[in-house]
Scaffold this active site. Structure first.
Site, mmCIF file in Angstrom:
data_model
loop_
_atom_site.group_PDB
_atom_site.id
_atom_site.type_symbol
_atom_site.label_atom_id
_atom_site.label_comp_id
_atom_site.label_asym_id
_atom_site.label_seq_id
_atom_site.Cartn_x
_atom_site.Cartn_y
_atom_site.Cartn_z
ATOM 1 N N ARG A 281 -5.377 -2.312 9.084
ATOM 2 C CA ARG A 281 -5.382 -3.756 8.849
ATOM 3 C C ARG A 281 -5.777 -4.472 10.135
ATOM 4 N NH1 ARG A 281 -3.477 -6.191 4.269
ATOM 5 N NH2 ARG A 281 -2.281 -4.386 3.674
ATOM 6 N N GLY B 251 5.997 -2.208 3.639
ATOM 7 C CA GLY B 251 5.647 -2.779 4.944
ATOM 8 C C GLY B 251 6.052 -4.237 5.052
ATOM 9 N N ASP B 252 5.277 -4.951 5.842
ATOM 10 C CA ASP B 252 5.576 -6.326 6.182
ATOM 11 C C ASP B 252 5.816 -7.252 4.971
ATOM 12 O OD1 ASP B 252 5.691 -8.238 8.304
ATOM 13 O OD2 ASP B 252 3.837 -9.059 7.468
ATOM 14 N N ARG C 69 1.062 -5.200 -5.210
ATOM 15 C CA ARG C 69 1.250 -6.365 -4.340
ATOM 16 C C ARG C 69 1.424 -7.531 -5.304
ATOM 17 N NH1 ARG C 69 -2.878 -3.545 -0.814
ATOM 18 N NH2 ARG C 69 -1.662 -2.942 0.997
ATOM 19 N N ASP D 131 -0.104 1.919 8.527
ATOM 20 C CA ASP D 131 -0.548 1.091 9.658
ATOM 21 C C ASP D 131 0.383 1.165 10.872
ATOM 22 O OD1 ASP D 131 -2.523 0.274 7.910
ATOM 23 O OD2 ASP D 131 -1.493 -1.575 7.352
ATOM 24 N N LEU E 155 -9.102 7.672 1.822
ATOM 25 C CA LEU E 155 -8.769 9.082 2.098
ATOM 26 C C LEU E 155 -7.516 9.181 2.957
ATOM 27 C CD1 LEU E 155 -11.964 10.926 3.409
ATOM 28 C CD2 LEU E 155 -10.474 11.639 1.546
ATOM 29 N N GLN E 156 -7.394 8.193 3.882
ATOM 30 C CA GLN E 156 -6.286 8.215 4.852
ATOM 31 C C GLN E 156 -4.923 7.999 4.220
ATOM 32 O OE1 GLN E 156 -7.704 5.610 8.439
ATOM 33 N NE2 GLN E 156 -9.072 5.304 6.709
ATOM 34 N N GLY F 21 0.844 -1.213 0.000
ATOM 35 C CA GLY F 21 0.000 0.000 0.000
ATOM 36 C C GLY F 21 0.867 1.246 0.000
ATOM 37 N N ALA G 205 -11.876 10.971 21.109
ATOM 38 C CA ALA G 205 -12.907 9.938 20.995
ATOM 39 C C ALA G 205 -13.305 9.436 22.389
ATOM 40 C CB ALA G 205 -12.374 8.772 20.163
ATOM 41 N N ASP H 222 2.612 -0.854 11.788
ATOM 42 C CA ASP H 222 2.617 -2.163 12.450
ATOM 43 C C ASP H 222 3.947 -2.899 12.292
ATOM 44 O OD1 ASP H 222 2.345 -2.487 9.729
ATOM 45 O OD2 ASP H 222 0.788 -4.015 9.843
ATOM 46 N N THR I 84 4.399 2.430 5.860
ATOM 47 C CA THR I 84 3.010 1.972 5.843
ATOM 48 C C THR I 84 2.223 2.820 6.820
ATOM 49 O OG1 THR I 84 1.486 0.227 6.551
ATOM 50 C CG2 THR I 84 3.723 0.051 7.395
HETATM 51 O O1 F6P Z 1 -1.554 -1.491 4.684
HETATM 52 C C1 F6P Z 1 -2.130 -0.276 4.355
HETATM 53 C C2 F6P Z 1 -3.628 -0.412 4.157
HETATM 54 O O2 F6P Z 1 -4.146 0.857 3.815
HETATM 55 C C3 F6P Z 1 -4.388 -1.020 5.328
HETATM 56 O O3 F6P Z 1 -4.630 -0.090 6.355
HETATM 57 C C4 F6P Z 1 -5.637 -1.498 4.642
HETATM 58 O O4 F6P Z 1 -6.218 -2.559 5.363
HETATM 59 C C5 F6P Z 1 -5.116 -1.967 3.307
HETATM 60 O O5 F6P Z 1 -3.885 -1.302 3.088
HETATM 61 C C6 F6P Z 1 -6.045 -1.680 2.162
HETATM 62 O O6 F6P Z 1 -5.470 -2.233 1.017
HETATM 63 P P1 F6P Z 1 -5.952 -1.923 -0.463
HETATM 64 O O7 F6P Z 1 -5.499 -0.532 -0.799
HETATM 65 O O8 F6P Z 1 -5.265 -2.949 -1.279
HETATM 66 O O9 F6P Z 1 -7.432 -2.011 -0.445
#
Ligand code: F6P
Length: 326
Positions: free
Chosen positions: A175, A105-106, A75, A131, A257-258, A14, A190, A133, A129
């Site tokens: 994720r 990432g991973d 990917r 995430d 968006l994020q 991603g 929140a 993570d 990433t």
């Molecule tokens: O790993 C980054 C991420 O944006 C995760 O937060 C999310 O679950 C995933 O990738 C979404 O992947 P895609 O863009 O392939 O839908």
């Protein structure tokens, strides 16, 4: 004296804001150290297909502040196979590339580690990433920018929530982890942060909302990580609605968006530091490592350690979120 004459760089998985800043840092530090640098397009898929081009100092003009990745990303299921990696190796050999910088990432790191084990090539991973993570680094590139997007969206949602006395369930990415939710949940106030690492039951959630209502909260935001075990924002809102009626309830899923938009200052700086450190590490003869950021310093961690460890949520932040949401 380094044996390396030519370095390849790719972005994979991603995309994340700040990947371009990392690519720029890799390209410019290669030029600085008189080493050829090749940009590999579309991640490992492009490597297998031979989709690569030599880069110069000017190839990375004006990309420091832009989101996405100029090298594009993918990917690649093929790279997970021995045959895929053999084809990638042929391309590297043909183009005389001695070392690879893999930004991602991973999954990206698994690929780099495997390639480095099977073939005579030095590899370094740069964590990017949203995430966050990845073990071995406090921050991965993109996490700060994505958290800022979430905070700015939740601030806007709060305006309308306040005006209508509503309860909002806002779902964020991550994720199977809750790093984005926890940090942006604290920064946006929140009432409850639902993350995969901590199971909060529907009954507990309702008790928290009831308490807030009794304490004269006229609206509330529940931040939900997409990997939350008892459901995403839609499921949670439905389950809560069945038993709890003090507020009118709405759901917002922030989605991709994020991942977009300009990288924050923080992401640009760590991407620059990690990119330079990655190239310097390779030129010093290191391989199979990741450049991370720990307690204000750039550190190297072996990729196999990074892969084995599961990154934990910051317990202090979990506690702070609870204390401040009353
Ligand atoms: O790993 C980054 C991420 O944006 C995760 O937060 C999310 O679950 C995933 O990738 C979404 O992947 P895609 O863009 O392939 O839908």
């Amino acid at each position: 004296m380094s044996e390396i004459k030519r370095i390849g760089v790719l972005t994979s998985g991603g995309d994340a804001p700040g990947m371009n800043a990392a690519v720029r840092a890799v390209v410019r530090s290669c030029v600085y150290y008189n080493t050829d640098v090749y940009g590999i397009y579309e991640g490992y898929k492009g490597l297998i297909d031979g989709n690569l081009r030599q880069m110069s100092v000017r190839s990375v003009n004006n990309i420091l502040g832009s989101g996405g990745t100029i090298l594009r990303s993918s990917r690649s299921p093929e790279f997970r196979t021995e045959e895929g990696r053999r084809r990638a190796w042929e391309v590297l050999k043909k183009n005389k590339i001695d070392a690879l910088v893999a930004i991602g990432g991973d999954g990206t790191f698994s690929g780099a580690l495997q390639l480095g084990k099977e073939y005579d090539i030095q590899v370094v991973g740069i964590p990017a990433t949203i995430d966050n993570d990845i073990a071995g680094t406090d921050y991965s590139i993109g996490y700060d920018s994505a958290s800022n997007v979430v905070v700015s969206c939740v601030d806007k949602i709060r305006d309308t929530a306040l005006s209508h006395n509503r309860l909002f369930f806002v779902e964020v990415m991550g994720r199977d982890t809750g790093f984005i939710a926890l940090r942006s949940g604290i920064a946006s106030g929140a009432i409850c942060i639902m993350v995969p690492e901590r199971n909060i039951s529907i009954e507990e959630l309702i008790a928290i909302l009831r308490k807030g209502y009794r304490n004269r909260k006229t609206s509330s935001i529940v931040l939900v990580a997409e990997g939350n075990e008892n459901g995403g924002a839609v499921e949670l809102a439905k389950a809560v609605n069945e038993k709890y009626k003090d507020y009118e309830t709405k759901v917002t899923i922030l989605g991709h968006l994020q991942r977009g938009g300009d990288p924050s200052c923080f992401d640009r700086v760590i991407a620059s530091e990690m990119g330079v450190a990655g190239v310097e590490g390779l030129l010093n003869g290191n391989t199979g490592f990741m450049t991370g950021y720990h307690c204000g310093k750039i550190v190297e961690t072996p990729l196999n350690t990074v892969k084995l460890e599961k990154k934990q949520l910051n317990e202090n932040l979990v506690k702070i979120a609870q204390i401040l949401s009353i």
